[in-house]
Design an enzyme around this catalytic site. Structure first.
Site, short mmCIF file in Angstrom:
data_model
loop_
_atom_site.label_atom_id
_atom_site.label_comp_id
_atom_site.label_asym_id
_atom_site.label_seq_id
_atom_site.Cartn_x
_atom_site.Cartn_y
_atom_site.Cartn_z
CE LYS A 286 -3.98 -1.81 2.57
NZ LYS A 286 -5.00 -1.60 1.53
NE ARG A 360 -10.84 -9.77 -2.06
CZ ARG A 360 -11.14 -8.82 -2.94
NH1 ARG A 360 -11.45 -9.14 -4.17
NH2 ARG A 360 -11.15 -7.55 -2.60
N1 BES Z 1 -8.15 -3.77 4.35
C1 BES Z 1 -8.33 -3.35 3.01
C2 BES Z 1 -9.63 -2.60 2.79
C3 BES Z 1 -9.74 -1.22 3.37
C4 BES Z 1 -9.42 -0.12 2.62
C5 BES Z 1 -10.26 -1.04 4.63
C6 BES Z 1 -9.58 1.15 3.15
C7 BES Z 1 -10.40 0.21 5.15
C8 BES Z 1 -10.08 1.32 4.42
C9 BES Z 1 -8.31 -4.55 2.09
O1 BES Z 1 -7.55 -5.62 2.49
C10 BES Z 1 -7.76 -4.07 0.79
O2 BES Z 1 -6.62 -3.74 0.74
N2 BES Z 1 -8.59 -4.06 -0.25
C11 BES Z 1 -8.21 -3.60 -1.51
C12 BES Z 1 -8.71 -4.58 -2.54
C13 BES Z 1 -8.16 -4.36 -3.91
C14 BES Z 1 -6.71 -4.71 -3.94
C15 BES Z 1 -8.95 -5.20 -4.87
C16 BES Z 1 -8.81 -2.22 -1.73
O3 BES Z 1 -9.95 -2.00 -1.34
O4 BES Z 1 -8.11 -1.37 -2.26
MN MN Z 2 -5.53 -5.42 1.85
#
Ligand code: BES
Ligand code: MN
Ligand code: ZN
Length: 511
Positions: A286, A360
């Site tokens: 990230k 997931r």
């Molecule tokens: N934990 C994150 C989701 C999240 C994002 C929670 C912002 C709270 C605030 C999750 O594991 C994630 O990183 N999801 C990605 C999925 C993507 C790579 C398809 C996302 O939402 O960007």
């Molecule tokens: Mn994630």
């Protein structure tokens, strides 16, 4: 505050000494607000002067000692708090929410005046019973009085407000009902505060081991069944999802399980919560800005475990099993790579396109294992799963996806009653098509479009025909709608929704 003493009395409140004595007033069109006769004269005076209408959150203070008359209350201060019109309307859920907000306002007042204790003279509302009224009020007070100070010992001033020491409810009738309501409200609020505490802990303060220890402690104190699937057993069982996510970490993964069954055989609800104790994204790292917030990626697991704390105390007549797949998601030489193919517990293979879509992957194993092992009548999973749900619904609704209309309705209703609104999104074969892989059964992302739904589409591969609902709380687990009883930071969302769902299930109101 967790140590707040909450009691109920049928004594004459005016004779009791306290920092703050609270009455309530409801707004009446073009007339003086409705309130207890003990404060009616003051309220009428204030109303005639145009100072007080009884609007929601409106406050009328007076100081009995100064008036110098006999038979004035012994309290240092008297507050009449406006409840607005809502509580006089038909909608019970809105009435409860209004009282929770009132409780939150009271907590704020207490902080301002540094009150150690307060007495609440219970309002008599036509639409809500005395138990629901008391429960909602104490929920609001305790949730509003919440603060997390564990790591702020050195810079914290001695004069900083420590929170309420005691709250007393005064009721002249239905004392038994009030007692029951107060106890239930306290249990629910303390559970939600426990979830907030877990969430506040950083990645180095709350690991999979802490989830396990908390669950074990509940089990020990209340006689629930506790199990923890450790890494070795996961390998034997073929839980390729959680193992892959954990591959880059030096902290072992754990699948934490708590089972509560009532004395009389009953239906079973399975709750599954994402316990991702820190989400760096893994190899699909990230961006740095805001990454610290990913310590909150375990809020689903926290909600489920905290709900179990209340279940253990309340012992409902329906069975509840909680599963928390717990790990962090870290990059390293041993981490799972984009392009890797993994095999889940139920033999479904997945192509990992993005290692940041890890929630997931851990939930897939937990859902498949939980359903196979406990054969629940329904399963609800809760997770901070997608950024997309924040884009779609903002911070005011949790997203819901379900394969069962009745269960979806039950959850929407429970969320409404708990003041934690839920909005359902669709799922069909077109979304499922977005996660088809050329090389494996499925892939772990489905492109930008409909990100919350394609995440749920992934999960749908692990639930078979069991009635299933998925709650995406990425927008509501922290930075939830600002309310008097929801401070900034973790909201504890989901806990009271689950407890409401369980209660409604028990009474068979919705099925
Ligand atoms: N934990 C994150 C989701 C999240 C994002 C929670 C912002 C709270 C605030 C999750 O594991 C994630 O990183 N999801 C990605 C999925 C993507 C790579 C398809 C996302 O939402 O960007
Ligand atoms: Mn994630
Ligand atoms: Zn995540």
């Amino acid at each position: 505050m967790e140590t707040t003493r909450v009691t109920t009395t049928d004594k004459d409140v005016e004779s009791l000494e306290t920092d703050l004595l609270v009455y309530f007033a409801t707004q009446v069109k073009d007339k003086a607000p409705k309130c207890d006769k003990a404060v009616a004269a003051q309220v009428k005076k204030a109303f005639n002067l145009g100072d007080f209408k009884g609007k929601q959150g409106e406050q009328l203070f007076y100081y009995p000692a100064v008036l110098g008359k006999k038979k004035q209350p012994n309290a240092k201060r008297v507050l009449v708090l406006g409840l607005g019109k809502v509580a006089s309307e038909e909608d019970r859920a809105m009435g409860c929410e209004c009282l929770r907000e009132a409780g939150g306002h009271l907590a704020k007042v207490c902080e301002k005046i540094q009150a150690k204790e307060m007495i609440i003279s219970l309002p008599l509302l036509d639409i809500l019973g005395a138990d629901k009224t008391a429960a909602s009020l104490i929920e609001g007070v305790l949730l509003g009085d919440y603060r997390f100070t564990k790591y702020k010992k050195v810079t914290r001033k001695k004069t900083d407000y420590p929170g309420l020491g005691a709250v007393k409810f005064a009721a002249t009738s239905s004392v038994k009902l009030v007692r029951r309501g107060v106890l239930q409200g306290k249990i629910w609020a303390q559970a939600a505060c426990a979830a907030r505490d877990m969430a506040h802990e950083p990645g180095n303060g709350w690991t999979s081991a802490d989830f396990a220890a908390f669950a074990k402690d509940i089990a020990k104190r209340h006689g629930l069944d506790y199990r923890c699937i450790e890494k070795k057993e996961m390998e034997k069982l073929g839980m390729g999802g959680i193992l892959a996510v954990n591959q880059g970490s030096v902290i072992p993964p754990r699948m934490v399980i708590l089972e509560y069954q009532p004395a009389k055989k009953s239906e079973t609800i399975l709750l599954v919560g994402k316990g991702l104790t820190f989400d760096s994204g893994g190899i699909s790292l990230k961006p740095g800005a805001g990454m610290e917030d990913m310590k909150y990626d375990m809020c689903g697991g926290a909600a489920v475990l905290a709900a179990m704390q209340a279940v253990a105390e309340e012992k409902p007549s329906v069975g509840v099993v909680a599963i928390i797949p717990a790990t962090d998601n870290m990059p390293s030489g041993s981490a799972v790579r984009p392009g890797d193919i993994i095999r889940h517990y139920n033999r479904v293979t997945a192509e990992i396109i993005n290692t940041d879509a890890e929630g997931r992957m851990i939930l897939g194993d937990a859902l498949a294992y939980g359903i196979e092992t406990y054969k629940p009548d329904c399963v609800v999973d809760v997770a901070t799963l997608t950024g997309a749900v924040v884009i779609g619904l903002g911070h005011h609704y949790s997203g819901l996806i379900s394969n069962n209309d009745t269960l979806a309705l039950c959850l929407e209703e429970a969320g409404k009653q708990a003041g934690e609104p839920i909005w359902r999104l669709p799922l069909n074969k077109h979304y499922k098509k977005q996660i088809e892989s050329k090389v494996a059964d499925i892939k772990n992302i489905g492109g930008k479009a409909g990100g919350t739904i394609t995440a749920a589409a992934y999960l749908s591969n692990f639930v078979g025909k069991t009635p299933w609902a998925h709650l995406d709380i990425a927008g509501t687990a922290w930075d939830f709608t600002e309310k008097a009883y929801i401070p900034k930071g973790p909201s504890g969302i989901g806990v009271r929704t689950f407890l409401t769902l369980i209660r409604n299930w028990e009474t068979g109101k919705l099925k």
